[in-house]
Write a protein that holds these residues in place. Structure first.
Motif, PDB file in Angstrom:
ATOM      1  N   HIS A 162       0.829  -1.205   0.000  1.00  0.00           N
ATOM      2  CA  HIS A 162       0.000   0.000   0.000  1.00  0.00           C
ATOM      3  C   HIS A 162       0.866   1.259   0.000  1.00  0.00           C
ATOM      4  CE1 HIS A 162      -3.490   2.500   0.693  1.00  0.00           C
ATOM      5  NE2 HIS A 162      -2.865   3.068   1.709  1.00  0.00           N
ATOM      6  N   ALA A 163       1.922   1.255   0.822  1.00  0.00           N
ATOM      7  CA  ALA A 163       2.794   2.429   0.886  1.00  0.00           C
ATOM      8  C   ALA A 163       3.482   2.642  -0.460  1.00  0.00           C
ATOM      9  CB  ALA A 163       3.827   2.265   2.000  1.00  0.00           C
ATOM     10  N   THR A 164       3.900   1.558  -1.098  1.00  0.00           N
ATOM     11  CA  THR A 164       4.565   1.669  -2.393  1.00  0.00           C
ATOM     12  C   THR A 164       3.604   2.244  -3.434  1.00  0.00           C
ATOM     13  OG1 THR A 164       5.983  -0.200  -1.864  1.00  0.00           O
ATOM     14  CG2 THR A 164       5.808   0.399  -4.168  1.00  0.00           C
ATOM     15  N   GLN A 165       2.380   1.735  -3.483  1.00  0.00           N
ATOM     16  CA  GLN A 165       1.391   2.230  -4.435  1.00  0.00           C
ATOM     17  C   GLN A 165       1.022   3.689  -4.128  1.00  0.00           C
ATOM     18  OE1 GLN A 165       0.382   0.820  -7.146  1.00  0.00           O
ATOM     19  NE2 GLN A 165       1.399  -1.130  -6.798  1.00  0.00           N
ATOM     20  N   GLU A 166       0.889   3.986  -2.854  1.00  0.00           N
ATOM     21  CA  GLU A 166       0.561   5.357  -2.453  1.00  0.00           C
ATOM     22  C   GLU A 166       1.691   6.315  -2.834  1.00  0.00           C
ATOM     23  OE1 GLU A 166      -0.508   7.902   1.555  1.00  0.00           O
ATOM     24  OE2 GLU A 166      -0.807   5.744   1.556  1.00  0.00           O
ATOM     25  N   ASP A 167       2.935   5.877  -2.614  1.00  0.00           N
ATOM     26  CA  ASP A 167       4.081   6.702  -3.000  1.00  0.00           C
ATOM     27  C   ASP A 167       4.087   6.943  -4.499  1.00  0.00           C
ATOM     28  OD1 ASP A 167       4.907   6.804  -0.374  1.00  0.00           O
ATOM     29  OD2 ASP A 167       6.461   5.260  -0.614  1.00  0.00           O
ATOM     30  N   LEU A 168       3.804   5.893  -5.264  1.00  0.00           N
ATOM     31  CA  LEU A 168       3.771   6.014  -6.721  1.00  0.00           C
ATOM     32  C   LEU A 168       2.678   6.995  -7.148  1.00  0.00           C
ATOM     33  CD1 LEU A 168       4.782   5.129  -9.488  1.00  0.00           C
ATOM     34  CD2 LEU A 168       3.212   3.183  -9.366  1.00  0.00           C
ATOM     35  N   LEU A 169       1.511   6.893  -6.548  1.00  0.00           N
ATOM     36  CA  LEU A 169       0.411   7.804  -6.867  1.00  0.00           C
ATOM     37  C   LEU A 169       0.778   9.243  -6.514  1.00  0.00           C
ATOM     38  CD1 LEU A 169      -2.473   8.251  -7.855  1.00  0.00           C
ATOM     39  CD2 LEU A 169      -3.273   7.686  -5.561  1.00  0.00           C
ATOM     40  N   ASN A 170       1.369   9.441  -5.334  1.00  0.00           N
ATOM     41  CA  ASN A 170       1.779  10.792  -4.931  1.00  0.00           C
ATOM     42  C   ASN A 170       2.831  11.364  -5.875  1.00  0.00           C
ATOM     43  OD1 ASN A 170       0.055  11.115  -2.749  1.00  0.00           O
ATOM     44  ND2 ASN A 170       1.460  10.090  -1.345  1.00  0.00           N
ATOM     45  N   GLU A 171       3.761  10.509  -6.303  1.00  0.00           N
ATOM     46  CA  GLU A 171       4.786  10.952  -7.254  1.00  0.00           C
ATOM     47  C   GLU A 171       4.145  11.380  -8.576  1.00  0.00           C
ATOM     48  OE1 GLU A 171       8.186   8.713  -9.768  1.00  0.00           O
ATOM     49  OE2 GLU A 171       8.251   8.361  -7.609  1.00  0.00           O
ATOM     50  N   GLN A 172       3.193  10.587  -9.059  1.00  0.00           N
ATOM     51  CA  GLN A 172       2.496  10.920 -10.303  1.00  0.00           C
ATOM     52  C   GLN A 172       1.713  12.226 -10.154  1.00  0.00           C
ATOM     53  OE1 GLN A 172       2.575   9.390 -13.352  1.00  0.00           O
ATOM     54  NE2 GLN A 172       4.203   8.129 -12.528  1.00  0.00           N
ATOM     55  N   LEU A 173       1.076  12.406  -9.015  1.00  0.00           N
ATOM     56  CA  LEU A 173       0.317  13.641  -8.781  1.00  0.00           C
ATOM     57  C   LEU A 173       1.247  14.849  -8.715  1.00  0.00           C
ATOM     58  CD1 LEU A 173      -2.330  12.406  -6.196  1.00  0.00           C
ATOM     59  CD2 LEU A 173      -2.749  13.099  -8.564  1.00  0.00           C
ATOM     60  N   ASP A 174       2.420  14.685  -8.103  1.00  0.00           N
ATOM     61  CA  ASP A 174       3.406  15.776  -8.066  1.00  0.00           C
ATOM     62  C   ASP A 174       3.852  16.142  -9.473  1.00  0.00           C
ATOM     63  OD1 ASP A 174       3.297  15.898  -5.316  1.00  0.00           O
ATOM     64  OD2 ASP A 174       5.160  14.763  -4.995  1.00  0.00           O
ATOM     65  N   GLU A 175       4.152  15.117 -10.296  1.00  0.00           N
ATOM     66  CA  GLU A 175       4.570  15.365 -11.684  1.00  0.00           C
ATOM     67  C   GLU A 175       3.456  16.054 -12.460  1.00  0.00           C
ATOM     68  OE1 GLU A 175       7.527  14.967 -13.287  1.00  0.00           O
ATOM     69  OE2 GLU A 175       8.264  14.601 -11.267  1.00  0.00           O
ATOM     70  N   LEU A 176       2.227  15.619 -12.236  1.00  0.00           N
ATOM     71  CA  LEU A 176       1.087  16.244 -12.909  1.00  0.00           C
ATOM     72  C   LEU A 176       0.981  17.713 -12.516  1.00  0.00           C
ATOM     73  CD1 LEU A 176      -1.404  15.963 -14.704  1.00  0.00           C
ATOM     74  CD2 LEU A 176      -2.678  15.212 -12.689  1.00  0.00           C
ATOM     75  N   GLY A 177       1.146  18.016 -11.251  1.00  0.00           N
ATOM     76  CA  GLY A 177       1.103  19.407 -10.788  1.00  0.00           C
ATOM     77  C   GLY A 177       2.182  20.254 -11.432  1.00  0.00           C
TER      78      GLY A 177
END
Length: 134
Positions: A87-102
């Motif tokens: 879960h932490a790995t997937q959450e980190d990946l999602l947060n990274e993608q959201l940061d890149e999107l921003g």
């Protein structure tokens, strides 16, 4: 060597926008326009690179959007609790993608602010030419 004047026409709206922008950067309008011409001369670009950059940004945004959709689908399909590590790995990946999107959204907004007046003029010119040929 004596400097020479060069005159060209701007609409009142163009003049006001260009003047406001140059002043916001602490430059006289002529200084800013000369800097743009020097940049175009030294890079060989007269605005074409902006459209290529915007296309590149659009493709990156699409890829990030697809990744976010895949992650959302994955999380929505989970029937059993996910281990903390996964879960932490997937959450980190999602947060990274959201940061890149921003970051890309911010970069795109800045580029669009610079390109929008040119696109608007080009569209108006195209409409004028179409109306003249009809």
């Amino acid at each position: 060597m004596k400097r020479q004047n060069y005159n060209f026409k701007l609409s009142p709206d163009e003049k006001n926008r260009f003047l406001a922008f140059s002043q916001s950067k602490g430059l006289a309008l002529g200084t800013w326009l000369r800097a743009l011409m020097y940049e175009a001369e030294s890079t060989g670009n007269a605005g074409k690179s902006v459209s290529r950059e915007l296309e590149s940004i659009r493709l990156e945004l699409s890829k990030i959007g697809n990744n976010i959709n895949q992650l959302a689908k994955y999380f929505n399909q989970i029937k059993e609790p996910v281990s903390f590590h996964t879960h932490a790995t997937q959450e980190d990946l999602l947060n990274e993608q959201l940061d890149e999107l921003g970051k890309l959204i911010s970069k795109t907004s800045k580029k669009l602010a610079l390109v929008k007046p040119s696109v608007h003029r080009a569209e108006n010119k195209k409409d004028d030419n179409t109306n003249k040929s009809n």
